[in-house]
Design an enzyme around this catalytic site. Structure first.
Site, mmCIF file in Angstrom:
data_model
loop_
_atom_site.group_PDB
_atom_site.id
_atom_site.type_symbol
_atom_site.label_atom_id
_atom_site.label_comp_id
_atom_site.label_asym_id
_atom_site.label_seq_id
_atom_site.Cartn_x
_atom_site.Cartn_y
_atom_site.Cartn_z
ATOM 1 N N LYS A 113 1.096 -0.531 -0.058
ATOM 2 C CA LYS A 113 0.049 -0.152 0.155
ATOM 3 C C LYS A 113 1.166 1.540 -0.079
ATOM 4 C CE LYS A 113 -4.145 -2.147 0.577
ATOM 5 N NZ LYS A 113 -6.016 -1.982 1.447
ATOM 6 N N LYS A 204 -4.886 -10.703 -6.358
ATOM 7 C CA LYS A 204 -6.074 -11.175 -5.640
ATOM 8 C C LYS A 204 -6.625 -9.638 -5.874
ATOM 9 C CE LYS A 204 -6.608 -8.761 -1.798
ATOM 10 N NZ LYS A 204 -7.287 -8.197 -0.488
ATOM 11 N N LYS A 207 -10.234 -4.780 -4.585
ATOM 12 C CA LYS A 207 -10.929 -2.796 -4.626
ATOM 13 C C LYS A 207 -9.873 -2.136 -5.266
ATOM 14 C CE LYS A 207 -13.164 -2.480 -0.964
ATOM 15 N NZ LYS A 207 -13.996 -3.515 -0.166
HETATM 16 N N1 AQP Z 1 -9.935 -12.112 -2.851
HETATM 17 C C1 AQP Z 1 -10.307 -12.685 -1.643
HETATM 18 N N2 AQP Z 1 -10.444 -13.211 -1.704
HETATM 19 C C2 AQP Z 1 -10.654 -14.309 -0.060
HETATM 20 N N3 AQP Z 1 -10.780 -13.293 0.832
HETATM 21 C C3 AQP Z 1 -10.500 -11.929 0.787
HETATM 22 N N4 AQP Z 1 -10.771 -11.079 1.234
HETATM 23 C C4 AQP Z 1 -10.749 -9.471 1.227
HETATM 24 N N5 AQP Z 1 -10.866 -10.147 0.236
HETATM 25 C C5 AQP Z 1 -10.373 -11.738 -0.677
HETATM 26 C C6 AQP Z 1 -10.861 -10.739 2.790
HETATM 27 O O1 AQP Z 1 -12.484 -9.980 3.373
HETATM 28 C C7 AQP Z 1 -12.166 -9.685 4.308
HETATM 29 C C8 AQP Z 1 -12.993 -8.225 4.697
HETATM 30 O O2 AQP Z 1 -11.231 -7.193 3.705
HETATM 31 P P1 AQP Z 1 -10.668 -6.002 4.403
HETATM 32 O O3 AQP Z 1 -11.574 -4.778 4.507
HETATM 33 O O4 AQP Z 1 -9.225 -5.927 4.180
HETATM 34 O O5 AQP Z 1 -11.220 -5.229 3.075
HETATM 35 P P2 AQP Z 1 -10.579 -4.724 1.542
HETATM 36 O O6 AQP Z 1 -9.054 -4.727 2.163
HETATM 37 O O7 AQP Z 1 -11.450 -3.744 2.084
HETATM 38 O O8 AQP Z 1 -10.353 -5.871 -0.093
HETATM 39 P P3 AQP Z 1 -10.237 -5.130 -0.604
HETATM 40 O O9 AQP Z 1 -10.828 -5.468 -1.424
HETATM 41 O O10 AQP Z 1 -8.726 -6.261 -1.100
HETATM 42 O O11 AQP Z 1 -9.663 -3.948 -0.595
HETATM 43 P P4 AQP Z 1 -7.779 -3.075 -0.844
HETATM 44 O O12 AQP Z 1 -7.477 -2.778 -2.330
HETATM 45 O O13 AQP Z 1 -8.355 -2.395 -0.001
HETATM 46 O O14 AQP Z 1 -7.616 -3.385 0.021
HETATM 47 C C9 AQP Z 1 -10.951 -9.843 4.919
HETATM 48 O O15 AQP Z 1 -10.742 -10.938 5.751
HETATM 49 C C10 AQP Z 1 -10.210 -10.334 4.121
HETATM 50 O O16 AQP Z 1 -9.043 -10.729 4.161
#
Ligand code: AQP
Length: 340
Positions: A113, A204, A207
Site C-alpha cells: 500500500k 487477488k 477494490k
Molecule cells: N480476494 C479475496 N479473497 C478472499 N478474501 C478476501 N478478503 C478481501 N479480499 C479477498 C477478505 O475480506 C475481509 C475484509 O477485508 P478488508 O476489510 O481488508 O477488505 P479490503 O481490504 O477492503 O478488501 P480489498 O478489496 O482487498 O480492499 P483493498 O484493495 O482496499 O485492500 C478480510 O477478511 C479479507 O481477508
C-alpha cells in the site's frame, strides 16, 4: 455454542465484493451459531488511506447494513462500528509499545500500500503521502481482536501475516506482564480464502485494483454478468489436462456457491480438453446473480428504516463497549497505568 470468542472486521472502503463475501463474511454468518462472535466495521482502519469524508461516512453505515443483509443477526452476534468503541484506540496505543518496529516493517500489506501511495506523488490530493497510521495498521488490528479475547479470526489469506503478528503481540504481552492474559488468535479460513481478480487472475480480487477487477456482491445483474463474461480464462499457455488460473478461479466460485457437482462436471470437461468457456461463465454468472438478488432485496428492506439502523448501531456499540471496558480495566492494571 462454546465459550470461544470469534472476532473479525471489514473496512468500509467501498462496496462488499464477492471476495470479501466468500473469503470472510459467509463464514461469519455460519459461525454466529457456534461461538460468541464480534463482527466489526473497522472504520478507523479505513482512515489509513486517503479518503473523502462524506463518502466514508456513507460507506460506514452502508457496510453495517450490508453485513446485516448478508445474514449477521444482532440477536446471535455483536455487529458494531469500531470507532464507536473508544477502547480500540486505547489498546492500540498500549500494544504499540509491545509490538516491535522491525516486525511492522516486514508487513507485506504496508509495503504494497505504501508503494501504491508513493506512486501517486503527482496526484494533487494525496501527493504520495504515507501515514504513520498505515504503518501501525496491524497493531490496531491486534487491539481489535484482543480487546474481545478473540481466539478465532475468520479472514481471507491476505490477512494471515497480520494475524501472525497479532499472535506475536499477544505472546509478548503475556510474557512481559507475567500472565496468560490474551489468547493467541488463530485464523479460520473458508474454502475460498483467496479469490482472484476475474480481469487478472494473477492478482487477488481487490477494490484498490479498480472496478473491473471486482464483482460487487450487491451489484446489478447486468454489471455482474458483464464482469463474469469478461473474465480472463486462458492465455493460451495451459498444458493439456491442466486448468488455467482463471478457470480454476471460476470453478472455486461455483463451489463456494454450493454448486460442487456442476464445478466437477466442468472440471472434467476442461481436463479432457473440452474447453467451453461460455457455459462455465454463464453458470458462474447465474449463481452470483441469484446470490446477489437475495441479499439486495434484504438490504433494501433493512435500509428503508434509517432510524432503526441508527438505534441498532448505538445498541451494539454499547454491548461491545461493556466487554471492551473490562479488558481495558485489566490491561491498565497489568501494565501499571492508574485506574480511572
Ligand atoms: N480476494 C479475496 N479473497 C478472499 N478474501 C478476501 N478478503 C478481501 N479480499 C479477498 C477478505 O475480506 C475481509 C475484509 O477485508 P478488508 O476489510 O481488508 O477488505 P479490503 O481490504 O477492503 O478488501 P480489498 O478489496 O482487498 O480492499 P483493498 O484493495 O482496499 O485492500 C478480510 O477478511 C479479507 O481477508
Amino acid at each position: 455454542m462454546d465459550n470461544k470468542t470469534v472476532f473479525s472486521g471489514i473496512q468500509p472502503t467501498g462496496e462488499l465484493h464477492v471476495g470479501n463475501y466468500f473469503g470472510a463474511v459467509k463464514n461469519w454468518v455460519r459461525l454466529q451459531d457456534l461461538h460468541r462472535c464480534f463482527f466489526c466495521v473497522v472504520d478507523m482502519h479505513s482512515m489509513t488511506m486517503p479518503y473523502d469524508v462524506a463518502v466514508f461516512q456513507k460507506n460506514t453505515e452502508e457496510m453495517f447494513v450490508s453485513l446485516l443483509a448478508c445474514g449477521l443477526d444482532p440477536k446471535r452476534c455483536t455487529v458494531f462500528i469500531q470507532s464507536m468503541v473508544p477502547q480500540h484506540a486505547e489498546l492500540n496505543w498500549i500494544l504499540s509499545c509491545v509490538a516491535s518496529y522491525g516486525d511492522l516493517t516486514r508487513q507485506i500489506q504496508f509495503k504494497e500500500k505504501s508503494e501504491q501511495l508513493a506512486a501517486t506523488v503527482d496526484d494533487p490530493t494525496s501527493g504520495g503521502f504515507i501515514s504513520a497510521g498505515l504503518f501501525n495498521y496491524p497493531v490496531l488490528q491486534a487491539a481489535d481482536i484482543l480487546l474481545y479475547h478473540g481466539a478465532y479470526v475468520p479472514v481471507g489469506r491476505d490477512q494471515e501475516q497480520h494475524l501472525e503478528l497479532s499472535r506475536v503481540i499477544a505472546r509478548r504481552f503475556n510474557k512481559q506482564f507475567g500472565r496468560d492474559y490474551f489468547p493467541e488468535p488463530k485464523v479460520l479460513s473458508t474454502e475460498l480464502p483467496k479469490l482472484l481478480s476475474l480481469a487478472d487472475p494473477g492478482k487477488k480480487m481487490s477494490k484498490s485494483l479498480g472496478e473491473k477487477h471486482v464483482v460487487p456482491l450487491f451489484g446489478e445483474e447486468r454489471v455482474i454478468r458483464a464482469r463474469v463474461r469478461s473474465a480472463i480464462t486462458d492465455s493460451g499457455e495451459t498444458p493439456e489436462g491442466e486448468l488455467s488460473p482463471g478457470v480454476h478461479n471460476l470453478l472455486g466460485l461455483l463451489r463456494a456457491c454450493d454448486l460442487g457437482d456442476t464445478a466437477a462436471t466442468f472440471e472434467n470437461q476442461f481436463r479432457s480438453g473440452d474447453r467451453k468457456y461460455a457455459p462455465l461463465k454463464d453458470a458462474v454468472a447465474d449463481a452470483l446473480v441469484a446470490l446477489s438478488s437475495g441479499v439486495r432485496a434484504r438490504r433494501a428492506e433493512i435500509a428503508a428504516d434509517r432510524d432503526a439502523i441508527h438505534k441498532l448501531m448505538h445498541e451494539t456499540a454499547d454491548q461491545a463497549r461493556t466487554v471492551a471496558a473490562q479488558t481495558i480495566t485489566d490491561v491498565r492494571r497489568l501494565v501499571g497505568l492508574p485506574q480511572r
